[in-house]
Design a protein around this motif. Structure first.
Motif, PDB file in Angstrom:
ATOM      1  N   PRO A  24      33.777  46.871 -14.540  1.00  0.00           N
ATOM      2  CA  PRO A  24      33.799  47.980 -13.588  1.00  0.00           C
ATOM      3  C   PRO A  24      32.541  48.836 -13.689  1.00  0.00           C
ATOM      4  N   VAL A  25      32.117  49.388 -12.553  1.00  0.00           N
ATOM      5  CA  VAL A  25      30.972  50.311 -12.503  1.00  0.00           C
ATOM      6  C   VAL A  25      31.459  51.550 -11.759  1.00  0.00           C
ATOM      7  N   ILE A  26      31.301  52.711 -12.399  1.00  0.00           N
ATOM      8  CA  ILE A  26      31.905  53.925 -11.838  1.00  0.00           C
ATOM      9  C   ILE A  26      30.925  55.095 -11.872  1.00  0.00           C
ATOM     10  N   GLY A  27      30.844  55.810 -10.769  1.00  0.00           N
ATOM     11  CA  GLY A  27      30.002  57.017 -10.721  1.00  0.00           C
ATOM     12  C   GLY A  27      30.788  58.167 -10.089  1.00  0.00           C
ATOM     13  N   LEU A  28      30.449  59.399 -10.460  1.00  0.00           N
ATOM     14  CA  LEU A  28      31.200  60.551  -9.956  1.00  0.00           C
ATOM     15  C   LEU A  28      30.354  61.466  -9.092  1.00  0.00           C
ATOM     16  N   GLU A  29      31.002  62.064  -8.109  1.00  0.00           N
ATOM     17  CA  GLU A  29      30.425  63.187  -7.371  1.00  0.00           C
ATOM     18  C   GLU A  29      31.388  64.349  -7.578  1.00  0.00           C
ATOM     19  N   ILE A  30      30.895  65.416  -8.182  1.00  0.00           N
ATOM     20  CA  ILE A  30      31.776  66.533  -8.516  1.00  0.00           C
ATOM     21  C   ILE A  30      31.288  67.807  -7.828  1.00  0.00           C
TER      22      ILE A  30
ATOM     23  N   VAL B  80      26.004  64.905  -9.197  1.00  0.00           N
ATOM     24  CA  VAL B  80      26.165  63.463  -8.998  1.00  0.00           C
ATOM     25  C   VAL B  80      25.736  62.745 -10.274  1.00  0.00           C
ATOM     26  N   THR B  81      26.573  61.858 -10.767  1.00  0.00           N
ATOM     27  CA  THR B  81      26.205  61.108 -11.981  1.00  0.00           C
ATOM     28  C   THR B  81      25.637  59.750 -11.594  1.00  0.00           C
ATOM     29  N   GLU B  82      24.974  59.114 -12.537  1.00  0.00           N
ATOM     30  CA  GLU B  82      24.622  57.703 -12.378  1.00  0.00           C
ATOM     31  C   GLU B  82      25.912  56.895 -12.601  1.00  0.00           C
ATOM     32  N   PRO B  83      25.941  55.652 -12.112  1.00  0.00           N
ATOM     33  CA  PRO B  83      27.196  54.868 -12.276  1.00  0.00           C
ATOM     34  C   PRO B  83      27.329  54.315 -13.695  1.00  0.00           C
ATOM     35  N   ASP B  84      27.487  55.209 -14.650  1.00  0.00           N
ATOM     36  CA  ASP B  84      27.469  54.823 -16.065  1.00  0.00           C
ATOM     37  C   ASP B  84      28.848  54.665 -16.697  1.00  0.00           C
TER      38      ASP B  84
ATOM     39  N   VAL C  91      35.517  59.770  -6.957  1.00  0.00           N
ATOM     40  CA  VAL C  91      35.195  58.685  -7.875  1.00  0.00           C
ATOM     41  C   VAL C  91      34.745  57.458  -7.080  1.00  0.00           C
ATOM     42  N   ASN C  92      33.581  56.914  -7.444  1.00  0.00           N
ATOM     43  CA  ASN C  92      33.084  55.687  -6.802  1.00  0.00           C
ATOM     44  C   ASN C  92      33.271  54.527  -7.762  1.00  0.00           C
ATOM     45  N   ILE C  93      33.931  53.488  -7.288  1.00  0.00           N
ATOM     46  CA  ILE C  93      34.258  52.382  -8.188  1.00  0.00           C
ATOM     47  C   ILE C  93      33.879  51.054  -7.546  1.00  0.00           C
ATOM     48  N   SER C  94      33.212  50.205  -8.332  1.00  0.00           N
ATOM     49  CA  SER C  94      32.983  48.824  -7.890  1.00  0.00           C
ATOM     50  C   SER C  94      33.139  47.912  -9.095  1.00  0.00           C
ATOM     51  N   ILE C  95      33.155  46.631  -8.809  1.00  0.00           N
ATOM     52  CA  ILE C  95      33.358  45.623  -9.854  1.00  0.00           C
ATOM     53  C   ILE C  95      32.224  44.620  -9.751  1.00  0.00           C
TER      54      ILE C  95
ATOM     55  N   GLY D  61      23.296  43.672 -10.724  1.00  0.00           N
ATOM     56  CA  GLY D  61      23.475  44.216  -9.372  1.00  0.00           C
ATOM     57  C   GLY D  61      24.797  44.953  -9.236  1.00  0.00           C
ATOM     58  N   PHE D  62      24.969  45.653  -8.122  1.00  0.00           N
ATOM     59  CA  PHE D  62      26.206  46.383  -7.899  1.00  0.00           C
ATOM     60  C   PHE D  62      27.085  45.692  -6.869  1.00  0.00           C
ATOM     61  N   GLY D  63      28.390  45.758  -7.082  1.00  0.00           N
ATOM     62  CA  GLY D  63      29.327  45.286  -6.072  1.00  0.00           C
ATOM     63  C   GLY D  63      29.559  46.360  -5.017  1.00  0.00           C
TER      64      GLY D  63
ATOM     65  N   SER E 133      37.799  53.173   6.535  1.00  0.00           N
ATOM     66  CA  SER E 133      36.722  52.312   6.061  1.00  0.00           C
ATOM     67  C   SER E 133      35.430  52.962   6.522  1.00  0.00           C
ATOM     68  N   LYS E 134      34.411  52.806   5.730  1.00  0.00           N
ATOM     69  CA  LYS E 134      33.182  53.555   5.952  1.00  0.00           C
ATOM     70  C   LYS E 134      32.518  53.107   7.245  1.00  0.00           C
ATOM     71  N   GLU E 135      32.333  54.075   8.128  1.00  0.00           N
ATOM     72  CA  GLU E 135      31.551  53.801   9.330  1.00  0.00           C
ATOM     73  C   GLU E 135      30.125  53.523   8.842  1.00  0.00           C
TER      74      GLU E 135
HETATM   75  P1  ADP Z   1      26.408  57.261  -1.150  1.00  0.00           P
HETATM   76  O1  ADP Z   1      25.076  57.316  -0.484  1.00  0.00           O
HETATM   77  O2  ADP Z   1      27.328  56.247  -0.597  1.00  0.00           O
HETATM   78  O3  ADP Z   1      27.044  58.606  -1.315  1.00  0.00           O
HETATM   79  P2  ADP Z   1      25.126  57.334  -3.651  1.00  0.00           P
HETATM   80  O4  ADP Z   1      24.086  56.361  -4.003  1.00  0.00           O
HETATM   81  O5  ADP Z   1      24.739  58.702  -3.234  1.00  0.00           O
HETATM   82  O6  ADP Z   1      26.114  56.714  -2.618  1.00  0.00           O
HETATM   83  O7  ADP Z   1      26.053  57.488  -4.932  1.00  0.00           O
HETATM   84  C1  ADP Z   1      27.175  58.289  -4.935  1.00  0.00           C
HETATM   85  C2  ADP Z   1      27.896  58.075  -6.255  1.00  0.00           C
HETATM   86  O8  ADP Z   1      28.363  56.748  -6.339  1.00  0.00           O
HETATM   87  C3  ADP Z   1      27.049  58.267  -7.480  1.00  0.00           C
HETATM   88  O9  ADP Z   1      27.839  58.910  -8.470  1.00  0.00           O
HETATM   89  C4  ADP Z   1      26.699  56.884  -7.920  1.00  0.00           C
HETATM   90  O10 ADP Z   1      26.555  56.835  -9.317  1.00  0.00           O
HETATM   91  C5  ADP Z   1      27.902  56.102  -7.504  1.00  0.00           C
HETATM   92  N1  ADP Z   1      27.613  54.722  -7.123  1.00  0.00           N
HETATM   93  C6  ADP Z   1      26.620  54.276  -6.360  1.00  0.00           C
HETATM   94  N2  ADP Z   1      26.726  52.948  -6.184  1.00  0.00           N
HETATM   95  C7  ADP Z   1      27.829  52.559  -6.856  1.00  0.00           C
HETATM   96  C8  ADP Z   1      28.483  51.305  -7.050  1.00  0.00           C
HETATM   97  N3  ADP Z   1      28.064  50.185  -6.496  1.00  0.00           N
HETATM   98  N4  ADP Z   1      29.599  51.301  -7.809  1.00  0.00           N
HETATM   99  C9  ADP Z   1      30.066  52.414  -8.346  1.00  0.00           C
HETATM  100  N5  ADP Z   1      29.500  53.602  -8.198  1.00  0.00           N
HETATM  101  C10 ADP Z   1      28.388  53.694  -7.452  1.00  0.00           C
END
Ligand code: ADP
Ligand code: MG
Length: 488
Positions: free
Chosen positions: A5-11, A153-157, A194-198, A205-207, A261-263
């Motif tokens: 899983p890869v997760i990033g936050l926007e708070i 905004v965090t990195e997807p860490d 919460v942004n989540i991908s696998i 790369g990112f999903g 679903s995202k336009e």
């Molecule tokens: P958006 O433009 O869709 O808002 P951003 O690049 O601004 O996307 O990132 C928003 C948040 O999503 C950040 O916290 C980032 O870390 C996280 N993020 C970006 N890409 C992914 C991904 N593929 N999977 C999980 N989290 C992601």
């Protein structure tokens, strides 16, 4: 295949300031009357001009410094254009290219040992609040429109729900410590997306990511993450594709539900806000704010362990809230102060006991939303009570009773002890006459003891305690009783 899983936050956090972001309307999150805290500026009337709230800027910089971020010497506000009924101007003043803070990190210690990198922290204004009532009408309350809002905004860490939870809770504590935000999730003062991908484990790369909103606590955030990880992994294992979409957390069903679903990417037509000048911050200005940064929760916890010998858990529990920790330290410093006056009974030994009262009895008494600020007695009062206990002037049980009373109605412990007649009797003369009397009355038990039945002593001490109505010092009366029995 194994997935990762890869997760990033926007708070988002509403900042605690006297007035709104760009006008002089009050910023009062507790105002219940709708559309009271508004003015032509935050209502977007033609011809009005915004003015930057410096207090809000400072709070964003403080947050950036607390997270070791870079404070931009040059920053700028931008217009983010879109239409929605809660947005009176038809655009939101935000920051795009030049946020106040870039970079920085927060280290995780419990869920895992690693750093979560911060991408950026910017300042913007909140929108109004839409209320959809039962008869199908939608109402707008603009009290919140234009309230200073910080976005981090965090990195997807992140890789797990628990990491998300620890980060969120630690950030919340930091925001409260530095006075940036009350950060109550249930009140919407802090909101997390919460942004989540696998992705296949070992790949870079990112999903496709899914964004989850509508989360009211960090526990729910962790649950939502865990749910999404499972849902997405299972979908991939079935050979399905993940759809990029926004989902909401449904706490009753403990699942995420598709919202939209995202336009295609929004076009907000960002451009520099023409009604506000760009901001340049001098080194001195940033240094001055740096000097106002208080001791942060983790540093305080570490100091409590080092300076007062607290256990890790207790230190964490006490340092969690700044005012609570401050109250604790005041009590402790009272005790240490006393050591200078009466070194023969060192009060420093009371620190472990004080700690257990704070993490046990006091936290229990403080339930129901009360905070240490509501408490009706001073640290001096509290220390006084602890000292009576240390000096055997009152019993453990009495101390609990007195604390309960102080909690309800405040007041001076010695007055309460007087009033309830709880002073412990330690003077040998009066205790001896009680002991003698009890031996007289219980000749058989006394004989049994002489004959080697140890348990009889306990019985006799118990009787003596009863006779003193609990006021006898049990240790002293035991000693006296033993001495008298030996002489028989
Ligand atoms: P958006 O433009 O869709 O808002 P951003 O690049 O601004 O996307 O990132 C928003 C948040 O999503 C950040 O916290 C980032 O870390 C996280 N993020 C970006 N890409 C992914 C991904 N593929 N999977 C999980 N989290 C992601
Ligand atoms: Mg984004």
């Amino acid at each position: 295949m194994r997935y990762e899983p890869v997760i990033g936050l926007e708070i988002h956090a509403e900042l605690r300031t006297k007035t709104k972001m760009f006008c002089y309307s009050p910023n009062d999150p507790n105002e219940t009357h709708p559309n009271i805290n508004i003015c032509p500026v935050c209502m977007g009337h033609p011809g009005t001009l915004p003015v930057i709230n410096e207090e809000a800027v400072k709070k964003v910089i403080l947050t950036g410094l607390a997270l070791n971020g870079r404070i931009s010497q040059f920053s700028q506000f931008d217009r983010k254009n879109y239409f929605y009924p809660d947005l009176p101007k038809g655009y939101q003043i935000s920051q795009y290219e030049h946020p106040f803070v870039t970079g920085g990190a927060l280290a995780l210690e419990e869920s895992s040992k690693k750093e979560i990198r911060i991408r950026r922290i910017h300042l913007e204004e909140d929108t109004g609040r839409l209320i959809h009532d039962a008869s199908g009408n939608s109402l707008v309350d603009f009290n919140r429109a234009g309230v200073p809002l910080m976005e981090l905004v965090t990195e997807p860490d992140f890789r797990t729900g628990e990491e998300v939870r620890e980060f969120g809770e630690e950030l919340q504590r930091i925001l409260r410590y530095i006075g940036a935000s009350e950060a109550n999730m249930e009140k919407g003062e802090m909101r997390v997306e919460v942004n989540i991908s696998i992705r296949p484990e070992g790949t870079e790369g990112f999903g496709t990511k899914v964004e989850v909103k509508n989360i009211n606590s960090f526990k729910f955030a962790a649950d939502a993450v865990d749910y999404e990880i499972k849902r997405q992994t299972e979908a991939l294992e079935r050979g399905e594709k993940i759809i990029q979409e926004t989902r909401g957390w449904n706490e009753d069903k403990k699942m995420t539900v598709s919202q939209r679903s995202k336009e295609e990417a929004h076009d907000y037509r960002y451009f520099p806000e023409p009604d506000l000048p760009p901001i340049t911050l001098s080194e001195e200005y940033i240094e001055k704010i740096q000097s106002e940064l208080p001791e942060l929760p983790r540093a305080k916890k570490a100091r409590f362990i080092k300076e007062y010998g607290l256990q890790e858990d207790a230190a964490g529990l006490i340092a969690r809230d700044k005012a609570f920790a401050g109250y604790f330290e005041e009590v402790v410093s009272e005790l240490l102060e006393h050591d200078k006056e009466t070194p023969e009974t060192p009060k420093k030994n009371l620190i472990p006991f004080t700690t257990s009262v704070f993490t046990g009895e006091l936290l229990r008494l403080l339930k129901d939303g009360e905070t240490i600020k509501d408490i009706k007695f001073t640290p001096e009062n509290f220390a006084e009570l602890l000292i009576y206990l240390a000096e055997d002037k009152i019993s453990n049980l009495a101390a609990k009773q007195v604390l309960g009373k102080m909690f309800q109605s405040g007041g001076d412990p010695s007055d309460i002890i007087d009033e309830l007649g709880l002073w412990q009797v330690s003077d040998a003369g009066s205790l001896e006459s009680i002991a003698l009397h009890i031996i007289e009355e219980n000749k058989n038990a006394a004989e049994d003891y002489k004959a080697g039945k140890e348990a009889s002593l306990g019985f006799l001490v118990g009787q003596a305690m009863k006779e003193s109505r609990g006021k006898a010092n049990p240790k002293v009366i035991r000693d006296i009783m033993e001495k008298l029995l030996k002489r028989l």
